[in-house]
Design a protein around this motif. Structure first.
Motif, PDB file in Angstrom:
ATOM      1  N   TRP A 121     -26.435 -44.724  58.575  1.00 19.91           N
ATOM      2  CA  TRP A 121     -27.539 -45.417  57.912  1.00 19.91           C
ATOM      3  C   TRP A 121     -28.308 -45.488  58.798  1.00 19.91           C
ATOM      4  CZ3 TRP A 121     -27.559 -46.771  53.208  1.00 19.91           C
ATOM      5  CH2 TRP A 121     -26.220 -47.318  52.584  1.00 19.91           C
ATOM      6  N   GLU A 164     -28.393 -44.374  47.636  1.00 17.59           N
ATOM      7  CA  GLU A 164     -28.225 -45.594  47.917  1.00 17.59           C
ATOM      8  C   GLU A 164     -28.037 -47.005  46.581  1.00 17.59           C
ATOM      9  OE1 GLU A 164     -29.942 -42.766  51.690  1.00 17.59           O
ATOM     10  OE2 GLU A 164     -30.631 -43.774  48.908  1.00 17.59           O
ATOM     11  N   SER A 165     -27.629 -48.759  47.492  1.00 14.82           N
ATOM     12  CA  SER A 165     -27.716 -49.030  46.213  1.00 14.82           C
ATOM     13  C   SER A 165     -27.604 -50.350  46.802  1.00 14.82           C
ATOM     14  CB  SER A 165     -26.719 -49.374  44.815  1.00 14.82           C
ATOM     15  OG  SER A 165     -25.085 -49.039  45.491  1.00 14.82           O
ATOM     16  N   LEU A 213     -24.758 -52.807  52.267  1.00 16.67           N
ATOM     17  CA  LEU A 213     -25.505 -51.910  51.051  1.00 16.67           C
ATOM     18  C   LEU A 213     -24.192 -50.816  50.348  1.00 16.67           C
ATOM     19  CD1 LEU A 213     -28.604 -50.811  53.353  1.00 16.67           C
ATOM     20  CD2 LEU A 213     -28.622 -52.175  50.876  1.00 16.67           C
ATOM     21  N   SER A 214     -24.379 -49.639  50.036  1.00 21.22           N
ATOM     22  CA  SER A 214     -23.690 -48.933  49.487  1.00 21.22           C
ATOM     23  C   SER A 214     -24.257 -47.464  48.752  1.00 21.22           C
ATOM     24  CB  SER A 214     -22.484 -49.084  47.923  1.00 21.22           C
ATOM     25  OG  SER A 214     -21.948 -50.293  48.405  1.00 21.22           O
ATOM     26  N   CYS A 215     -23.761 -46.117  49.342  1.00 18.99           N
ATOM     27  CA  CYS A 215     -24.368 -44.897  49.114  1.00 18.99           C
ATOM     28  C   CYS A 215     -22.924 -44.058  48.453  1.00 18.99           C
ATOM     29  CB  CYS A 215     -24.324 -44.505  50.656  1.00 18.99           C
ATOM     30  SG  CYS A 215     -24.635 -42.164  50.430  1.00 18.99           S
ATOM     31  N   ARG A 254     -31.282 -37.428  53.748  1.00 17.33           N
ATOM     32  CA  ARG A 254     -30.775 -38.425  53.931  1.00 17.33           C
ATOM     33  C   ARG A 254     -30.891 -38.877  52.816  1.00 17.33           C
ATOM     34  NH1 ARG A 254     -36.227 -40.635  55.597  1.00 17.33           N
ATOM     35  NH2 ARG A 254     -37.445 -39.236  56.863  1.00 17.33           N
ATOM     36  N   TYR A 268     -34.014 -48.454  53.894  1.00 15.15           N
ATOM     37  CA  TYR A 268     -33.305 -48.171  54.712  1.00 15.15           C
ATOM     38  C   TYR A 268     -32.143 -47.091  53.629  1.00 15.15           C
ATOM     39  CZ  TYR A 268     -31.829 -52.933  56.974  1.00 15.15           C
ATOM     40  OH  TYR A 268     -31.976 -53.112  57.598  1.00 15.15           O
ATOM     41  N   TYR A 269     -31.574 -46.027  54.283  1.00 17.34           N
ATOM     42  CA  TYR A 269     -31.578 -44.047  54.035  1.00 17.34           C
ATOM     43  C   TYR A 269     -29.843 -44.028  54.583  1.00 17.34           C
ATOM     44  CZ  TYR A 269     -37.108 -43.705  53.752  1.00 17.34           C
ATOM     45  OH  TYR A 269     -37.808 -43.694  53.368  1.00 17.34           O
ATOM     46  N   CYS A 270     -28.483 -43.945  53.573  1.00 19.93           N
ATOM     47  CA  CYS A 270     -27.826 -43.401  53.934  1.00 19.93           C
ATOM     48  C   CYS A 270     -27.956 -41.106  54.340  1.00 19.93           C
ATOM     49  CB  CYS A 270     -27.304 -42.823  52.616  1.00 19.93           C
ATOM     50  SG  CYS A 270     -25.890 -42.617  52.759  1.00 19.93           S
TER      51      CYS A 270
END
Length: 122
Positions: free
Chosen positions: A36, A6-7, A20-22, A112, A94-96
């Motif tokens: 997410w 994640e970023s 957010l990006s994953c 995750r 926050y988790y992908c």
């Protein structure tokens, strides 16, 4: 080996926005539904948004509906979460997360990422 990185998190003022990006690797991203999820201090993990493998179907937690958009780039293996009008209650890690199949209905995530902190505060 499944990797979900994640970023895009950080400190945001109330009413602000972020994306957010994953970055996903180690599996055929386009074959799997994604999500997410978030965990606020002292609270349980909750699903924020979900998307099927092709991106045609999505669903959202009521608390973020209308303020959030989940999307995916199956060419570059990236999952996104755009959030706007952020509130203090959105503060969480926050988790992908990946589902075990193409759809998410009736299923739980099986992998995750490490998570990223989002803090909404003035």
């Amino acid at each position: 080996q499944v990797q979900l990185v994640e970023s895009g998190g950080g400190l945001v003022q109330p009413g602000g926005s972020l994306t957010l990006s994953c970055a996903a690797s180690g599996f055929r991203f386009r074959n799997y539904a994604m999500s997410w999820v978030r965990q606020a201090p002292g609270k349980e993990l909750e699903s924020v948004a979900r998307i099927t493998n092709g991106g045609s179907t999505t669903s959202y937690l009521d608390a973020v509906k209308g303020r959030s958009t989940i999307s995916r780039d199956n060419t570059n293996n990236i999952l996104y979460l755009q959030m706007s009008d952020l509130k203090a209650d959105d503060t969480a890690v926050y988790y992908c997360a990946k589902y075990p199949g193409a759809v998410y209905g009736g299923r739980i995530v099986d992998q995750r990422g490490q998570g990223i902190q989002v803090t909404v505060s003035s």
